[in-house]
Design an enzyme around this catalytic site. Structure first.
Site, PDB file in Angstrom:
ATOM      1  N   MET A  26       0.876  -1.161   0.078  1.00 52.99           N
ATOM      2  CA  MET A  26      -0.057  -0.014  -0.156  1.00 52.99           C
ATOM      3  C   MET A  26       0.761   1.200  -0.096  1.00 52.99           C
ATOM      4  SD  MET A  26      -2.850   1.129   2.675  1.00 52.99           S
ATOM      5  CE  MET A  26      -3.627   2.845   2.589  1.00 52.99           C
ATOM      6  N   GLY A  27       1.928   1.195   0.785  1.00 52.30           N
ATOM      7  CA  GLY A  27       2.997   2.467   0.967  1.00 52.30           C
ATOM      8  C   GLY A  27       4.279   2.109   1.220  1.00 52.30           C
ATOM      9  N   ASP A 137      -5.688  -4.546  18.194  1.00 52.88           N
ATOM     10  CA  ASP A 137      -4.748  -5.103  17.539  1.00 52.88           C
ATOM     11  C   ASP A 137      -3.376  -4.938  18.508  1.00 52.88           C
ATOM     12  OD1 ASP A 137      -3.379  -7.407  15.947  1.00 52.88           O
ATOM     13  OD2 ASP A 137      -2.693  -5.899  14.643  1.00 52.88           O
TER      14      ASP A 137
END
Length: 693
Positions: A26-27, A137
């Site tokens: 994604m990045g 998380d």
């Protein structure tokens, strides 16, 4: 941390970029500097991805959440632009290892450090909940151990209290070893879920063990809902807190405010730092390395039209899941390399603000940057690798794969038109499943599960065969009972995980599949088909549910449970990777390449820790000895027919293996206890070295 590549931008939002911290589907995450020289971490969505469905929305949500929790217990958000052509987020740079890295380096934390960690995490969770969020998380990899206290990071799957429900399809979001029972059941997620995860994290910090051990996702979720955590060796005051936090019923757990009242004030560090020495050194190293980049001269401008990296999609298997826990059906989805699972849309790029990145350090041209690793001294000498025992010779069919039964008394042999089981001590064949085969690979690769219950092999027709032991002599059931599953035109590699419950396979369709080793049901898959060259090999981590593989010159270690995080992404350097192996202590990844070299890498940091040069041609097979002191490697082709045993403590050859009439090694395996080494030959020979004393 790595220097910028020629294709990287030189600035984002007016901030100068000086180094690369991490990269994912994604990045990318960069180390940057403000105009005043303040170090920052900058997360940037890759070119083109912002136009794909859902990516910009997910990034904007992550920015909004990060801004709500910015402060003393997470990385400060400095500014962001989710509407830019390449959306970006700038946070303060936090130097420090993760809690998982700290425990790996220093062992279970001392009591004063535990008290500061408990207070810091309780304050962080209180701040998250005060912002109206649930993290969902909280785990050791999402806790940074900074010089002034812990930081909680990665809010990619955080949700507001009002929206903190399981996804509509019932899939689980989180990390199985550290999630709450209500997450495992797929029930509503409230702030109390983070308190349970806080207890799990503290349990890991105090003992060095995950509270419910290591197991595949399905077994882990069952333990979370039914078993008590392992608190052996924990200080009594902390055991009381952990036990309260990890109550099965959410209403029975204390709030963060209650925990803070119980704990009182943090102790004053005796030596000026709350961290153990090993962690404090890591913080200092990262700070110094980051500052060193500020003095670098300007780089050339990037080349136009940077090449976009492919994002490999996940194919969720139908069996993935239906896990029945307490009557509630819950989906366990395996996520794909290299992206992160769940609905965050994020990838293996570390969160902005993270001080360490799992990236390769060093190349085939730059061995000077190697950092040593503490490999054990071998108990063997070159004399132990003298004349081998010949189990079978002159078969005239190439040996393609070998696997020992856990007790070392049986050997599974696969090859062209061949699938056999041999009695190792007697040198006699017990089982022959190759009768009537006209051609092709009968077993291009074989695997015998460490629990001694299952056998698997793949063939040239693309069928993964699942067999179950049914006789004391090591025989297997017939194929009719074995649930052969055709998935491609050819299977290149497969491997059981350390528990024996899972089997990973990869074939010429470039899809890695995870199977239930007992039933042959597919649990999930990772599609790598958009890129060449092929994926050559698979290897499981010995203690974590992590799977190593390779794609071209790049090796990956990924978490095969829910989430699918990439633990490490490492560039081998010179040429295509042919094989991968993980050391028995789980710390080192070995990559064998067409460049005639075997490189050794620290999995946690991505730093190169070894380089073995001795082959005159491509290296095709590698295997660690069970005690981690040796690595055996083979060339196995016309250019280089050798097999070399390496002393890893000195990174020097210990012995070059030979056999009567010469050796053209094509397959390697150590027995589980390390008493035996077997080498298969392209001319059909099987040669055994007895190493136990």
């Amino acid at each position: 941390m790595k220097p910028l590549a020629p294709t990287d931008p030189t600035s984002i939002g007016g901030h100068r970029l000086v180094a690369r911290l991490g990269s994912g589907g994604m990045g990318d995450v960069y180390l940057g500097a403000t105009r005043s020289g303040r170090l920052v971490a900058i997360k940037v969505i890759k070119p083109g991805l912002a136009d794909e469905d859902g990516y910009r929305r997910r990034f904007a949500r992550e920015v909004a959440i990060a801004q709500r929790v910015s402060g003393a217990f997470s990385a400060d958000v400095i500014e962001a632009d989710p509407d830019a052509a390449q959306p970006w987020l700038v946070t303060s740079y936090v130097a420090g290892p993760t809690l998982r890295q700290t425990v790996r380096a220093a062992g279970p934390l001392p009591e004063d450090t535990l008290r500061v960690l408990t207070l810091g995490l309780a304050e962080a969770v209180r701040a998250i909940h005060a912002a109206g969020l649930v993290h969902r998380d909280l785990k050791p990899a999402n806790v940074l151990m900074a010089h002034d206290g812990p930081r909680v990071i990665d809010f990619g799957i955080a949700r507001s209290n009002e929206a903190a429900l399981a996804t509509q399809d019932g899939s689980i979001v989180g990390t199985p070893g550290f999630m709450s029972p209500e997450q495992a059941y797929g029930h509503e997620i409230t702030p109390a879920s983070d308190v349970f995860s806080l207890g799990s994290v503290l349990c890991f910090a105090a003992t060095g063990r995950e509270p419910f051990g290591q197991a595949p996702a399905a077994a882990m979720l069952y333990r979370i809902t039914t078993a008590e955590p392992d608190t052996e060796g924990m200080p009594p005051w902390l055991r009381e807190i952990v036990t309260a936090c990890m109550a099965k019923e959410p209403a029975a757990r204390p709030t963060p405010d209650t925990l803070l009242q119980r704990l009182g004030a943090a102790p004053v560090p005796a030596q000026g730092s709350w961290l153990p020495d090993a962690a404090a050194r890591l913080v200092a190293e990262q700070e110094n390395e980051a500052r060193s980049y500020l003095a670098l001269p300007p780089r050339p401008e990037p080349r136009p039209e940077p090449k976009r990296r492919r994002r490999w999609p996940v194919i969720a298997g139908a069996a993935a899941a239906a896990l029945l826990v307490g009557g509630a059906a819950t989906a366990v989805a395996l996520s794909g390399l290299p992206g992160r699972g769940g609905d965050s849309g994020d990838t293996d790029a570390p969160p902005a603000g993270a001080g360490a990145a799992a990236q390769g350090g060093g190349t085939a041209e730059q061995p000077a940057g190697l950092r040593p690793h503490e490999f054990p001294e071998p108990s063997l000498t070159a004399a132990d690798f003298g004349e081998p025992i010949t189990v079978q010779d002159s078969r005239a069919e190439p040996i393609l794969s070998l696997a020992f039964r856990p007790d070392g008394e049986r050997l599974l042999v696969g090859g062209t038109r061949m699938l056999e089981i041999w009695d190792v001590r007697l040198g006699e064949r017990i089982t022959d499943a190759s009768t009537g085969i006209e051609g092709g690979w009968v077993a291009s690769n074989v695997s015998w599960s460490a629990d001694d219950r299952y056998v698997a092999y793949g063939d040239s027709d693309g069928i993964v065969h699942f067999l179950e032991r049914d006789a004391p002599d090591g025989g297997t059931t017939s194929d009719a009972h074995a649930r052969g599953v055709q998935v491609t035109n050819g299977i290149w590699d497969l491997a059981h995980d350390p528990t024996g419950a899972w089997l990973a396979s990869v074939g010429d369709d470039l899809v890695i599949r995870i199977w239930d080793a007992r039933t042959g049901e597919q649990l999930g898959s990772i599609d790598l088909s958009g890129s060449r060259p092929v994926v050559p090999a698979l290897a499981w981590h010995p203690t974590e549910p992590w799977l190593a593989t390779a794609q071209g010159r790049t090796a990956y270690v990924m978490d095969a449970t829910v989430g699918g995080d990439v633990i490490a992404e490492i560039e081998h350097g010179g040429d295509t990777v042919n094989d991968v192996a993980v050391s028995p202590d789980g710390a080192v990844l070995a990559t064998a390449g067409n460049d005639h070299v075997v490189n050794l890498w620290d999995i946690e940091s991505g730093v190169q820790v070894g380089r073995l040069q001795g082959h005159s041609g491509p290296v095709h097979e590698i295997a660690f000895s069970p005690d981690g002191s040796l690595l055996v490697t083979s060339g196995g082709e016309v250019v280089d027919r050798s097999a070399i045993v390496w002393d890893l403590s000195r990174q020097e050859p210990l012995a070059e293996l030979d056999a009567p009439g010469g050796l053209n090694a094509s397959a390697l395996a150590f027995s589980h206890e390390g008493a035996l080494l077997v080498v298969g030959d392209r001319e059909g020979g099987i040669y055994l070295w007895e190493l136990a004393r």
